[in-house]
Scaffold this motif. Structure first.
Motif, PDB file in Angstrom:
ATOM      1  N   LYS A  87       0.772  -1.237   0.000  1.00 47.75           N
ATOM      2  CA  LYS A  87       0.000   0.000   0.000  1.00 47.75           C
ATOM      3  C   LYS A  87       0.805   1.288   0.000  1.00 47.75           C
ATOM      4  O   LYS A  87       0.235   2.362  -0.218  1.00 47.75           O
ATOM      5  CB  LYS A  87      -0.940   0.010   1.215  1.00 47.75           C
ATOM      6  CG  LYS A  87      -1.953  -1.131   1.187  1.00 47.75           C
ATOM      7  CD  LYS A  87      -2.916  -1.077   2.358  1.00 47.75           C
ATOM      8  CE  LYS A  87      -3.930  -2.220   2.291  1.00 47.75           C
ATOM      9  NZ  LYS A  87      -4.890  -2.178   3.420  1.00 47.75           N
ATOM     10  N   ILE A  88       2.117   1.223   0.259  1.00 52.16           N
ATOM     11  CA  ILE A  88       2.879   2.460   0.456  1.00 52.16           C
ATOM     12  C   ILE A  88       4.083   2.521  -0.466  1.00 52.16           C
ATOM     13  O   ILE A  88       4.860   1.569  -0.565  1.00 52.16           O
ATOM     14  CB  ILE A  88       3.356   2.578   1.926  1.00 52.16           C
ATOM     15  CG1 ILE A  88       2.160   2.536   2.875  1.00 52.16           C
ATOM     16  CG2 ILE A  88       4.138   3.874   2.128  1.00 52.16           C
ATOM     17  CD1 ILE A  88       2.544   2.430   4.330  1.00 52.16           C
ATOM     18  N   GLY A  89       4.233   3.658  -1.132  1.00 51.22           N
ATOM     19  CA  GLY A  89       5.432   3.937  -1.902  1.00 51.22           C
ATOM     20  C   GLY A  89       6.212   5.046  -1.222  1.00 51.22           C
ATOM     21  O   GLY A  89       5.633   6.061  -0.827  1.00 51.22           O
ATOM     22  N   PHE A  90       7.535   4.853  -1.066  1.00 51.88           N
ATOM     23  CA  PHE A  90       8.372   5.814  -0.357  1.00 51.88           C
ATOM     24  C   PHE A  90       9.277   6.575  -1.319  1.00 51.88           C
ATOM     25  O   PHE A  90       9.834   5.990  -2.251  1.00 51.88           O
ATOM     26  CB  PHE A  90       9.255   5.100   0.679  1.00 51.88           C
ATOM     27  CG  PHE A  90       8.503   4.475   1.818  1.00 51.88           C
ATOM     28  CD1 PHE A  90       8.191   5.220   2.946  1.00 51.88           C
ATOM     29  CD2 PHE A  90       8.115   3.154   1.768  1.00 51.88           C
ATOM     30  CE1 PHE A  90       7.498   4.640   4.008  1.00 51.88           C
ATOM     31  CE2 PHE A  90       7.430   2.562   2.809  1.00 51.88           C
ATOM     32  CZ  PHE A  90       7.121   3.312   3.943  1.00 51.88           C
ATOM     33  N   VAL A 151      13.978   8.688 -10.505  1.00 53.83           N
ATOM     34  CA  VAL A 151      14.050   7.229 -10.368  1.00 53.83           C
ATOM     35  C   VAL A 151      13.407   6.805  -9.048  1.00 53.83           C
ATOM     36  O   VAL A 151      12.670   5.812  -8.990  1.00 53.83           O
ATOM     37  CB  VAL A 151      15.512   6.734 -10.430  1.00 53.83           C
ATOM     38  CG1 VAL A 151      15.578   5.224 -10.177  1.00 53.83           C
ATOM     39  CG2 VAL A 151      16.132   7.053 -11.785  1.00 53.83           C
ATOM     40  N   GLY A 152      13.672   7.584  -7.997  1.00 56.08           N
ATOM     41  CA  GLY A 152      13.053   7.283  -6.709  1.00 56.08           C
ATOM     42  C   GLY A 152      11.539   7.353  -6.769  1.00 56.08           C
ATOM     43  O   GLY A 152      10.840   6.531  -6.157  1.00 56.08           O
ATOM     44  N   ILE A 153      11.009   8.321  -7.496  1.00 54.23           N
ATOM     45  CA  ILE A 153       9.551   8.431  -7.647  1.00 54.23           C
ATOM     46  C   ILE A 153       9.012   7.236  -8.422  1.00 54.23           C
ATOM     47  O   ILE A 153       7.989   6.649  -8.063  1.00 54.23           O
ATOM     48  CB  ILE A 153       9.182   9.747  -8.343  1.00 54.23           C
ATOM     49  CG1 ILE A 153       9.557  10.944  -7.453  1.00 54.23           C
ATOM     50  CG2 ILE A 153       7.685   9.784  -8.665  1.00 54.23           C
ATOM     51  CD1 ILE A 153       9.379  12.289  -8.123  1.00 54.23           C
ATOM     52  N   PRO A 161       0.857   1.890  -5.368  1.00 57.53           N
ATOM     53  CA  PRO A 161       0.495   2.012  -3.957  1.00 57.53           C
ATOM     54  C   PRO A 161      -0.762   2.840  -3.750  1.00 57.53           C
ATOM     55  O   PRO A 161      -1.160   3.635  -4.606  1.00 57.53           O
ATOM     56  CB  PRO A 161       1.718   2.717  -3.354  1.00 57.53           C
ATOM     57  CG  PRO A 161       2.225   3.567  -4.478  1.00 57.53           C
ATOM     58  CD  PRO A 161       2.013   2.749  -5.719  1.00 57.53           C
ATOM     59  N   SER A 162      -1.362   2.689  -2.572  1.00 59.45           N
ATOM     60  CA  SER A 162      -2.502   3.526  -2.197  1.00 59.45           C
ATOM     61  C   SER A 162      -2.056   4.938  -1.851  1.00 59.45           C
ATOM     62  O   SER A 162      -2.813   5.899  -2.004  1.00 59.45           O
ATOM     63  CB  SER A 162      -3.223   2.921  -0.979  1.00 59.45           C
ATOM     64  OG  SER A 162      -3.677   1.628  -1.253  1.00 59.45           O
ATOM     65  N   ILE A 163      -0.827   5.073  -1.332  1.00 56.54           N
ATOM     66  CA  ILE A 163      -0.325   6.360  -0.885  1.00 56.54           C
ATOM     67  C   ILE A 163       1.164   6.441  -1.153  1.00 56.54           C
ATOM     68  O   ILE A 163       1.882   5.438  -1.061  1.00 56.54           O
ATOM     69  CB  ILE A 163      -0.613   6.568   0.621  1.00 56.54           C
ATOM     70  CG1 ILE A 163      -0.118   7.941   1.079  1.00 56.54           C
ATOM     71  CG2 ILE A 163      -0.022   5.463   1.469  1.00 56.54           C
ATOM     72  CD1 ILE A 163      -0.535   8.294   2.501  1.00 56.54           C
ATOM     73  N   ILE A 164       1.624   7.628  -1.524  1.00 53.11           N
ATOM     74  CA  ILE A 164       3.052   7.904  -1.639  1.00 53.11           C
ATOM     75  C   ILE A 164       3.453   8.814  -0.491  1.00 53.11           C
ATOM     76  O   ILE A 164       2.858   9.877  -0.288  1.00 53.11           O
ATOM     77  CB  ILE A 164       3.396   8.547  -2.997  1.00 53.11           C
ATOM     78  CG1 ILE A 164       3.270   7.512  -4.112  1.00 53.11           C
ATOM     79  CG2 ILE A 164       4.802   9.142  -2.974  1.00 53.11           C
ATOM     80  CD1 ILE A 164       3.562   8.058  -5.490  1.00 53.11           C
TER      81      ILE A 164
END
Length: 240
Positions: A87-90, A151-153, A161-164
């Motif tokens: 669910k999460i992208g960092f 690239v990180g994005i 993901p549901s949220i970044i």
């Protein structure tokens, strides 16, 4: 419909020697799906600790944090890892790219860990979304700081993901590169409806979001629209 994020009286307490210190002190707010918001505050305000809780890297000492209905405080380490993976992208200030891998390989890493299919194709698509279709096989040392952050994005996006969660995404960049990164985050929000939460100390970055949560001494001291936040800053009453 339940909010994407629900934070209710969340506290995080650390013991410094024999003295308990509340890094986060009774924080409450909701985040609806599709919001673009920032959390601001000076060093030591608790925003990084709160970011770790929101990212399921830590759990509250007290209070309740729910992500899409899941009570994070009731999960064990393996369950937290699975929740993060789904669910999460960092996005990190220091990019956190592996220097020996190409852009495509760096973006593909989360899918390798989670067993995602069509990893290379999905990674290329993610890099195309951030304008790096011509830099797919370049290593981090061959990319500018702004390109490394792109690239990180892409790495955050590849899992859908549901949220970044973006931790100081412009902190290591020059002014123009920072503006470019914020334009990409805005585009992802407006065009694709992705929920984006940015932790920052930069009032300009905060003002470019739709909603600003200001923290000091572990507590939320203001929850404003960007327009209200800008008026507060201009009036000299800002929390930064």
């Amino acid at each position: 419909m339940a909010p994407l994020i629900s934070v209710n009286e969340v506290t995080k307490t650390y013991v410094m020697g024999t003295v308990p210190v509340n890094a986060v002190a009774g924080v409450s707010f909701n985040v609806e799906e599709g919001e673009l918001l920032s959390i601001v505050g000076p060093s030591g305000s608790g925003k990084s600790t709160l970011m770790n809780i929101l990212g399921c890297l830590d759990v509250p000492s007290d209070g309740t944090y729910r992500l899409e209905g899941d009570d994070v405080g009731e999960l064990n380490d393996n369950q937290l890892a699975q929740l993060r993976g789904r669910k999460i992208g960092f996005i990190f200030q220091t990019y956190n790219l592996l220097p020996r891998l190409s852009a495509v390989a760096n973006v593909q890493l989360p899918l390798l860990y989670s067993g995602g299919k069509d990893g290379k194709r999905r990674s290329i698509t993610a890099l195309e979304k951030v304008g790096l279709s011509q830099r797919l096989n370049h290593k981090p040392t061959e990319l500018s700081g702004g390109e490394q952050q792109r690239v990180g994005i892409a790495r955050a996006l590849v899992k859908d993901p549901s949220i970044i969660l973006a931790d100081e995404p412009t902190g290591n960049l020059d002014t123009q590169s920072g503006k470019d990164i914020m334009e990409i985050l805005h585009k992802l929000h407006y065009d694709e409806g992705i929920t984006v939460l940015i932790v920052t100390h930069d009032p300009e970055v905060a003002a470019s979001t739709e909603r600003v949560i200001s923290m000091r001494d572990g507590a939320v001291v203001a929850d404003q629209t960007s327009g209200e936040y800008v008026k507060t800053i201009l009036a000299g009453r800002g929390s930064l």
